[in-house]
Write an enzyme that holds these catalytic residues in place. Structure first.
Site: not given
Ligand code: GFB
Length: 299
Positions: A3, A123, A166, A256
């Site tokens: 936004g 989700y 994220h 992961d």
């Molecule tokens: O963006 P993310 O949290 O979500 O990325 P997804 C996750 C990836 O980043 C995994 C690694 O492989 C995690 O192991 N990672 C490494 C981390 N360090 C970190 C950290 O400190 N925080 C996070 N968050 N990840 C999401 C969906 O999936 O994608 C949502 O769950 C949404 O619903 C989003 O659609 C766009 O890409 O795995």
């Protein structure tokens, strides 16, 4: 975040009067509050970005909220778009809602071909229902209700919460703190998973293009497959912006999540030639924005 990116480029669209609001002003999980918003604004077009979102770890640990809040928000918004005769609705899904056990790259025809990844199934099904709800209104009333499907989005005005964010905003915040405290910059997981990342300002432009020109009921908005990168590569790009790559560490005790969700953007590319901001450039701008706005950034 998206936004704010649309707000930044609205000057390029003088034909429209833009009305932005946040969840602190209207709770769209309430049908009454949603109706009072529509009554007040009387929108002609709607870009539906409201959602309860988060990264891998928020999705894994808050499934009830991710399902119920999103189902209620979507139900109310789409219903009001019909009741208030909105001419066009562009609603936002995500590539994480596609089937997990599938062939790659994924395209628009494969959305309902099997269960999504378990890490974000709550989700994902809420967002799949948004597609079904738009489809139902198209069939019953000829409504011009469409869904666009971005890949992982990043940029200025993101949510930098250390647990719920994220991967890109989470790692930007963690590297900032690690450098400040002189401790290792710890990335979760193996770093091997692959993702396509779209810069929020690019997505904003593609959203406006969709409002003005798109006729497909669902459309993937993504960088091409060859711009897919590993999580480790992203972590290194962030660490380099802080001149802190020597302190990058991996904590493989964390999940992961989904290994990859490679999206095919050829339908979009067949309609529009678009130069995406390269990931290294987008991360440089995102780190600069966070450092500059640390005091007020959502975290
Ligand atoms: O963006 P993310 O949290 O979500 O990325 P997804 C996750 C990836 O980043 C995994 C690694 O492989 C995690 O192991 N990672 C490494 C981390 N360090 C970190 C950290 O400190 N925080 C996070 N968050 N990840 C999401 C969906 O999936 O994608 C949502 O769950 C949404 O619903 C989003 O659609 C766009 O890409 O795995």
């Amino acid at each position: 975040m998206v936004g704010s990116a649309i707000n930044k480029i609205k000057g390029d669209y003088p034909a429209y009067r833009f009305v932005f609001f946040s969840s602190s002003e209207y709770d769209l999980s309430s049908l009454e509050e949603t109706k009072s918003l529509f009554r007040e604004v009387q929108p002609t077009m709607v870009i539906h970005l409201a959602a309860c979102v988060g990264g891998l770890f928020k999705n894994m640990h808050n499934k009830v909220e991710m399902l119920e809040k999103n189902v209620m928000i979507n139900f109310n918004v789409v219903r009001c778009c019909h009741e208030f005769d909105v001419e066009k609705l562009v609603a936002c899904l995500s590539t994480c809602i596609f089937p997990d056990n599938t062939t790659y790259p994924i395209n628009e025809t494969m959305l309902h071909d099997g269960p999504p990844h378990t890490s974000n199934d709550a989700y994902a099904y809420a967002k799949r229902m948004l597609d079904i709800q738009c489809q139902a209104y198209r069939e019953n009333y000829g409504s011009n209700f469409q869904c666009v499907i971005p890949t992982n989005i990043y940029g200025a005005h993101d949510n930098y919460h250390l647990e719920d964010a994220h991967v890109i905003p989470a790692l930007i915040h963690k590297c900032y703190l690690a450098k400040k405290d002189g401790i290792p910059f710890v990335m979760r997981g193996s770093g091997k998973p692959l993702r396509q990342f779209i810069y929020a300002e690019d997505l904003a432009k593609l959203m406006m293009w969709s409002v003005e020109h798109n006729t497909d009921p669902i459309l993937i908005l993504s960088v091409p497959e060859d711009q897919e990168v590993s999580i480790e590569h992203v972590a290194r790009l962030i660490a380099r912006e802080f001149d802190y790559e020597h302190q990058l560490a991996f904590d493989e005790s964390f999940s992961d999540g989904q290994f990859k969700k490679t999206a095919d953007n050829s339908l979009l590319a067949s309609k529009l030639k678009f130069d995406f901001v390269p990931i290294a450039d987008g991360i440089k701008r995102s780190v600069a924005w966070f450092v500059e706005n640390y005091a007020t950034a959502r975290k």
